[in-house]
Design an enzyme around this catalytic site. Structure first.
Site, PDB file in Angstrom:
ATOM      1  CB  CYS A 339      -1.144  -0.131   1.118  1.00 35.33           C
ATOM      2  SG  CYS A 339      -0.551  -0.820   2.660  1.00 35.33           S
ATOM      3  NE  ARG A 368       3.178  -8.813   5.604  1.00 37.38           N
ATOM      4  CZ  ARG A 368       1.909  -8.508   5.509  1.00 37.38           C
ATOM      5  NH1 ARG A 368       0.842  -9.073   6.067  1.00 37.38           N
ATOM      6  NH2 ARG A 368       1.292  -7.613   4.648  1.00 37.38           N
ATOM      7  CD  GLN A 386      -0.083  -9.354   0.722  1.00 34.31           C
ATOM      8  OE1 GLN A 386       0.213  -8.051   0.339  1.00 34.31           O
ATOM      9  NE2 GLN A 386      -0.488  -9.391   1.724  1.00 34.31           N
ATOM     10  CG  ASP A 388      -2.086  -5.617  -1.808  1.00 30.19           C
ATOM     11  OD1 ASP A 388      -3.428  -5.445  -1.664  1.00 30.19           O
ATOM     12  OD2 ASP A 388      -1.266  -5.040  -1.487  1.00 30.19           O
ATOM     13  CG  HIS A 390      -4.061  -0.479  -2.171  1.00 30.29           C
ATOM     14  ND1 HIS A 390      -2.966  -1.138  -2.575  1.00 30.29           N
ATOM     15  CD2 HIS A 390      -4.212  -0.494  -0.968  1.00 30.29           C
ATOM     16  CE1 HIS A 390      -2.566  -1.740  -1.757  1.00 30.29           C
ATOM     17  NE2 HIS A 390      -3.225  -1.453  -0.576  1.00 30.29           N
ATOM     18  CE  LYS A 470      -8.927  -6.978   9.466  1.00 27.88           C
ATOM     19  NZ  LYS A 470      -7.640  -8.019   9.010  1.00 27.88           N
ATOM     20  CG  HIS A 516      -5.980  -0.972   2.254  1.00 26.93           C
ATOM     21  ND1 HIS A 516      -4.447  -0.945   2.250  1.00 26.93           N
ATOM     22  CD2 HIS A 516      -6.181   0.293   2.708  1.00 26.93           C
ATOM     23  CE1 HIS A 516      -4.078   0.415   2.845  1.00 26.93           C
ATOM     24  NE2 HIS A 516      -5.110   0.903   2.879  1.00 26.93           N
TER      25      HIS A 516
END
Length: 652
Positions: A339, A368, A386, A388, A390, A470, A516
């Protein structure tokens, strides 16, 4: 004279102060026996709590989520008491409720192994049989610290000492007199140990660092499960047995999809077939996003840590979860999430309200530093990709964007056969950025969007992201397990912290809202879920190798080669098996490898331009023209048809 209002609207009036248990008993002995805790005006309390004023009461039994959680939490305390009785020098730390059960972290002075769990479980059942009363006591913080230190419970003393000075310190006592067991807890709890029943089982042990910090002592974490009835416990244990048969860590390598090695802990060695499946998943999502006007981007893997300090991630993941790289006197980070980088892309050039909503996606690889003990095959890794994205939008566009995302997530899950999807609404956590006013607006906006979308949800208190509330989409697989995959997070904070603006209709700078979202989440984890859900018997469109062709004897190999070339030209993933082996042997072998379609050619098939088709999970064979076969396979792939399994022994 308190008046008690029950969930059905009926009222009961009492002459004076009354406990929850007495209210339940006035309704009926059945409820009095089944009730485990209660909510009084929305506050969760013990049944022994005295009610002195008018109130609304909801009773919870093991048939409700809150009642079952209370049962499991109390069973964790019974586990702690059993440990202290059997191992007096052990120190107990924390014992929370988790999905389907509980755990307790313990510091043992002596060695303990899985074989000792049976002995501990036996002592727990003795404690249940004693029917010890469980009572709540409020203590002064300093007195509580002194008490736990005096009995050698340094971890408990440390927990209490770290609590705010004005926080209520509640202890729960199990039993009476010198033999009573005391534990720190907010509660509520069941009224006596007998209420826990005997429908629990200790499962296994694992290592866990105190407070998740590898610099601290490694504790022993004991996992258990608890249920309200014998049948529920047996059903859950059967599901665990089935889960073990479906373990992706066994099926994946056996199918030649991937392998794991300690030389790259928490990372995946994808083999040809597994990588094909991974790419198919990726391309599937990519095609979905093209229809929704997403801009696909790719951002750096190593970023100056100052970006994450400014965003707030550095403080959030201060326990060492972010991998650091030192470049001279600069501290760099292996990208832990996408992000902040997407905001950097958004910030290039001036954006107008006409550019919004701007939907930005990335199959971003994030790293991570997960603890060794937390790693679990594909389900918990250190390097993850991911799906992912946005969405940068105005406040007025929030509802429409959330509505579109909810529809997209459900559409995606349905393609994989996941029709049973629950939604959790996770609100503000204790550790967060932004003012309460901003959080109020964000939570209200997300709830409004859910209302317009007709989305039913249950509250997951305190589990929001540190920057915003979320929605968590939880799917249920074919054996009843829950998996949290997709998320929608509404963020009013990070764009402001990272200086994102657009020019609004009044010609003024305005901070955009950032949504997100993930559909599958980690592609590694979702691959693991699919392997276990389908036991490797994937839908044809997803299967890494869709077909294998073979002849009855080597004599048919030239015709098999032509058939393979023809089907490859049609876009199918097919291989030919030209080995000098019996066809029955080849069929068994490819069934073990979970190849969905096996094609056999004999002289008759070659002469008639037909093929004999055998499907994984079925003993039937069908002979059809090659042309009809090609049409049928294209239709199955295009419609994302799920596999039909008549006999799953070969695929298990």
């Amino acid at each position: 004279m308190p008046v008690i209002t029950l969930p059905d609207g009926s009222k009961k009036e009492f002459d004076g102060a009354v406990t929850g248990f007495e209210v339940a008993k006035s309704i009926g002995e059945g409820l009095a026996n089944a009730a485990l805790m209660m909510e009084v005006d929305g506050k969760e309390l013990d049944l022994t709590t005295t009610i002195t004023a008018d109130a609304n009461i909801v009773f919870h039994t093991s048939k409700t989520e809150k009642g079952l959680d209370t049962l499991r939490h109390s069973t964790a305390h019974i586990l702690a008491q059993a440990i202290k009785e059997l191992y007096p020098t052990a120190q107990i730390t924390i014992g929370p409720v988790i999905d389907n059960g509980f755990y307790y972290d313990v510091s043992f002075k002596e060695k303990i192994a899985d074989k000792d769990l049976e002995k501990i479980e036996g002592r727990m059942k003795e404690i249940v049989k004693r029917d010890l009363p469980i009572t709540r006591e409020v203590w002064n913080r300093d007195e509580a610290v002194t008490f736990f230190k005096s009995i050698g419970e340094d971890y408990k003393a440390e927990i209490i000492a770290d609590l705010p000075a004005d926080e209520t310190i509640s202890l729960y006592r199990q039993g009476e007199g010198d033999s009573a067991f005391l534990d720190l807890c907010r509660g509520p709890h069941i009224p006596s140990t007998a209420k826990a029943g005997r429908h629990f089982k200790l499962q296994h042990m694992a290592g866990a660092y105190w407070r998740g910090d590898s610099n601290n002592e490694m504790l022993t974490r004991i996992y258990g499960t608890a249920w309200g009835s014998k049948d529920e416990l047996k059903g859950y244990l059967r599901m665990l047995e089935e889960s073990a048969k479906r373990d992706h860590r066994k099926i994946g390598p056996a199918m030649g999809l991937f392998h794991l090695q300690d030389i790259a802990m928490g990372q995946v060695f994808w083999h040809k077939k597994g990588w094909q499946m991974f790419l198919t998943l990726q391309e599937y999502i990519r095609e979905k996003l093209k229809k929704h006007n997403y801009q696909e981007v790719n951002t750096p893997k190593i970023v100056d840590h100052s970006l994450y300090v400014k965003s707030g991630h550095w403080e959030k993941f201060s326990t060492g979860e972010i991998f650091e790289i030192h470049d001279g006197d600069k501290v760099m980070a292996l990208k832990p999430m996408n992000c902040p980088c997407h905001i950097q892309v958004f910030n290039q050039g001036i954006k107008s309200y006409r550019d919004l909503p701007l939907r930005m996606s990335e199959f971003g690889t994030c790293m991570r530093n997960e603890a060794h003990g937390a790693l679990h095959g594909l389900m918990r890794v250190r390097s993850m990709t991911q799906d992912d994205a946005h969405v940068f939008c105005t406040h007025a566009q929030i509802t429409d964007e959330v509505l579109l995302l909810c529809e997209l997530i459900k559409e995606v899950y349905a393609d994989f056969g996941f029709d049973n999807v629950r939604v959790k609404f996770s609100d503000r956590p204790e550790m967060r950025v932004g003012s309460d006013e901003v959080w109020d607006k964000a939570e209200e906006a997300l709830k409004k969007a859910c209302e317009v979308a007709g989305l039913e949800w249950t509250l997951n208190p305190g589990e929001g992201a540190f920057y915003g509330p979320k929605l968590e989409f939880v799917l249920k697989d074919c054996i009843g397990r829950d998996w949290q995959c997709g998320t929608i997070q509404l963020d009013f904070n990070l764009p402001d912290r990272l200086d994102a603006t657009f020019i609004n209709e009044q010609g003024e700078k305005e901070v955009p809202v950032m949504i997100h979202r993930a559909l599958l989440g980690s592609l590694e984890r979702f691959s693991g879920i699919l392997i276990e859900n389908f036991v490797g018997h994937f839908p044809l469109w997803l299967a890494p190798q869709q077909m294998v062709a073979m002849g009855i004897t080597e004599k048919q190999n030239p015709a098999v080669e032509k058939l393979v070339a023809r089907l490859e030209a049609e876009g199918f993933r097919i291989e030919g098996d030209y080995r000098n082996e019996k066809v029955s042997y080849k069929i068994r072998e490819h069934s073990v490898l979970r190849t969905p379609v096996q094609l056999v050619l004999g002289d008759r098939e070659i002469e008639n331009d037909t093929v004999t088709v055998r499907r994984l999970g079925s003993q039937k064979q069908t002979t059809m023209s090659v042309t009809d076969f090609i049409a049928a396979m294209h239709d199955e792939i295009n419609t994302k048809a799920l596999p039909i399994v008549e006999n799953n022994e070969e695929a298990a």
